[in-house]
Write a protein that holds these residues in place. Structure first.
Motif, short mmCIF file in Angstrom:
data_model
loop_
_atom_site.label_atom_id
_atom_site.label_comp_id
_atom_site.label_asym_id
_atom_site.label_seq_id
_atom_site.Cartn_x
_atom_site.Cartn_y
_atom_site.Cartn_z
N ALA A 245 0.84 -1.21 0.00
CA ALA A 245 0.00 0.00 0.00
C ALA A 245 0.87 1.25 0.00
O ALA A 245 0.77 2.09 0.88
CB ALA A 245 -0.94 -0.01 1.21
N VAL A 247 2.24 4.88 -0.45
CA VAL A 247 1.58 6.18 -0.53
C VAL A 247 2.13 6.92 -1.74
O VAL A 247 3.35 7.00 -1.91
CB VAL A 247 1.83 6.99 0.76
CG1 VAL A 247 1.23 8.38 0.64
CG2 VAL A 247 1.26 6.25 1.96
N PRO A 261 -6.50 1.41 -0.05
CA PRO A 261 -5.08 1.80 -0.08
C PRO A 261 -4.18 0.78 -0.74
O PRO A 261 -3.01 1.06 -1.01
CB PRO A 261 -4.74 1.90 1.42
CG PRO A 261 -5.63 0.89 2.06
CD PRO A 261 -6.91 0.91 1.27
N TYR A 356 -3.42 8.43 5.63
CA TYR A 356 -3.78 8.31 4.21
C TYR A 356 -4.41 6.95 3.94
O TYR A 356 -5.44 6.83 3.28
CB TYR A 356 -2.54 8.51 3.34
CG TYR A 356 -2.74 8.12 1.89
CD1 TYR A 356 -3.27 9.03 0.98
CD2 TYR A 356 -2.43 6.83 1.44
CE1 TYR A 356 -3.47 8.67 -0.35
CE2 TYR A 356 -2.63 6.47 0.12
CZ TYR A 356 -3.15 7.39 -0.77
OH TYR A 356 -3.36 7.02 -2.08
N ARG A 357 -3.78 5.89 4.47
CA ARG A 357 -4.31 4.55 4.25
C ARG A 357 -5.66 4.36 4.93
O ARG A 357 -6.55 3.69 4.39
CB ARG A 357 -3.28 3.52 4.76
CG ARG A 357 -2.00 3.51 3.93
CD ARG A 357 -0.93 2.66 4.55
NE ARG A 357 0.24 2.57 3.67
CZ ARG A 357 1.47 2.89 4.02
NH1 ARG A 357 1.72 3.32 5.26
NH2 ARG A 357 2.47 2.79 3.16
N ARG A 360 -8.27 5.98 2.73
CA ARG A 360 -8.61 5.16 1.55
C ARG A 360 -9.46 3.95 1.95
O ARG A 360 -10.34 3.53 1.18
CB ARG A 360 -7.33 4.68 0.87
CG ARG A 360 -6.38 5.78 0.39
CD ARG A 360 -6.92 6.62 -0.76
NE ARG A 360 -7.89 7.63 -0.33
CZ ARG A 360 -7.54 8.78 0.25
NH1 ARG A 360 -6.27 9.05 0.52
NH2 ARG A 360 -8.47 9.66 0.58
#
Length: 376
Positions: A245, A247, A261, A356-357, A360
């Motif tokens: 995953a 970024v 992600p 961020y993950r 997502r």
């Protein structure tokens, strides 16, 4: 050699290696790792890896020793742990424990560099670990369960170095951790897992090496310090997020060939590799989404406590020359991704990567995630 925190230098290494029947020729510090101090020692039998762990308990060292020897006896690829003359896998030093391992000639890859073939090897290695530990007689609770993470988050709410930027982040992680803890789940298969199988805890062999049967050798698994009792689907989720995953480096939201992600190709390959060793049950597939979210909460939290706040408050040391490695919060049990022989690849330790993950993941529903990843 410059003095370091434990005062471990050539004189101490000479004495340590004598307990293994080895003669020291030279010693070089490996400036990576945050829990332990790591060295490459050239000896009369070749290079070995030396780990010096300040303040480590005998119980933890004994557990890791027995686990490694159990895994090696079952054929899992992890650097061999030497046995000292006292028949233990470690030697006591003033204020620290030292362990000596086989030196393996391997290289790391970042999550962006892990393709389908590498991911398949990682998944197979993790599945083999879970098969091997199913017969391991000892049990140890981990220090990164949801209850431990919630305790850290409570401490962050009143942390003296907490910034305004962190306030909504801490609140969000606290809410998510409480929600995950309240979720009713069926009992899932569990046992001793690695709990930290990140790219920098995986070494790939150089060249196309083969075993005696002509099969290409897979990667080595290193750093079993955090191995503990966990559900195996959570251990799988940790590796999926860490290895498949990446970024987007350009700051843009990358959606092509993604499932939340996860990069679809490597993520599917990792799961296929895992299931070559151990099939996931329907209950584990159902629990994968929550396990992925739990891993996001854990690593976002520990990167705030162990890296972000520490880097903001303490001066850099030679050990933190790599911008991804920094001094730790002395009030916390540190979490690290690397304590083993490796190259100089830098791995991100930014808490924002796990936010961020998490973002997502929240954009995709569990059924869609399972449908995309499950081999049909």
């Amino acid at each position: 050699m410059a003095p370091i925190a434990t005062g471990f230098g050539e004189a101490e290494a000479t004495k340590l290696l004598r307990a293994y029947g080895l003669r020291l020729l030279s010693l070089a510090r490996i400036w990576k790792g945050t829990i332990s101090e790591n060295f490459r020692a050239e000896t009369d039998i070749g290079p070995v890896f030396v780990r010096v762990s300040p303040g480590r308990s005998l119980v933890d060292a004994e557990f890791e020793t027995q686990l490694i020897w159990h895994l090696l006896s079952h054929g899992l690829r992890t650097p061999a742990l030497f046995q000292a003359h006292n028949r233990d896998g470690f030697v006591r030093l003033p204020g620290a424990l030292a362990m000596v391992y086989e030196w393996v000639d391997g290289y790391e890859r970042t999550d962006e560099q892990i393709d389908d073939q590498h991911a398949h090897g990682i998944g197979q290695l993790l599945g083999q670990l879970h098969l091997c530990t199913s017969t391991f007689p000892r049990r140890r609770q981990g220090i990164y369960t949801l209850s431990h993470i919630e305790q850290r988050l409570r401490g962050l709410h009143r942390h003296p170095r907490r910034t305004d930027e962190l306030v909504p982040v801490i609140s969000r992680l606290s809410t998510e951790a409480a929600r995950l803890r309240r979720q009713k789940t069926t009992a899932l298969p569990a046992g001793i897992g690695h709990c930290d199988l990140f790219p920098d805890n995986i070494l790939f062999p150089r060249g196309r090496r083969k075993n005696s049967k002509g099969h290409e050798l897979g990667p080595w698994m290193i750093d079993l310090e955090q191995a503990a009792w966990t559900t195996w689907v959570y251990d799988l989720a940790v590796s999926l997020l860490a290895c498949t995953a990446p970024v987007p480096s350009d700051g843009k939201t990358e959606t092509a060939m993604r499932c939340g992600p996860l990069a679809l190709g490597p993520a599917r390959a990792l799961i296929v590799g895992y299931q070559r060793m151990r099939l996931l049950s329907d209950a584990e597939w159902t629990g994968l989404y929550a396990a992925l979210k739990t891993a996001c909460v854990r690593f976002a939290t520990t990167r705030i406590t162990d890296v972000h706040l520490a880097q903001a408050s303490e001066p850099q040391s030679p050990a933190a020359a790599d911008p991804a490695d920094g001094p730790l919060d002395n009030d916390a049990e540190p979490e690290t991704d690397l304590d083993g022989p490796s190259g100089e690849i830098a791995h991100s330790k930014d808490y924002r990567d796990y936010l961020y993950r998490l973002d997502r993941l929240e954009e995709i529903d569990p059924a869609t995630l399972i449908f995309a990843l499950r081999d049909r």
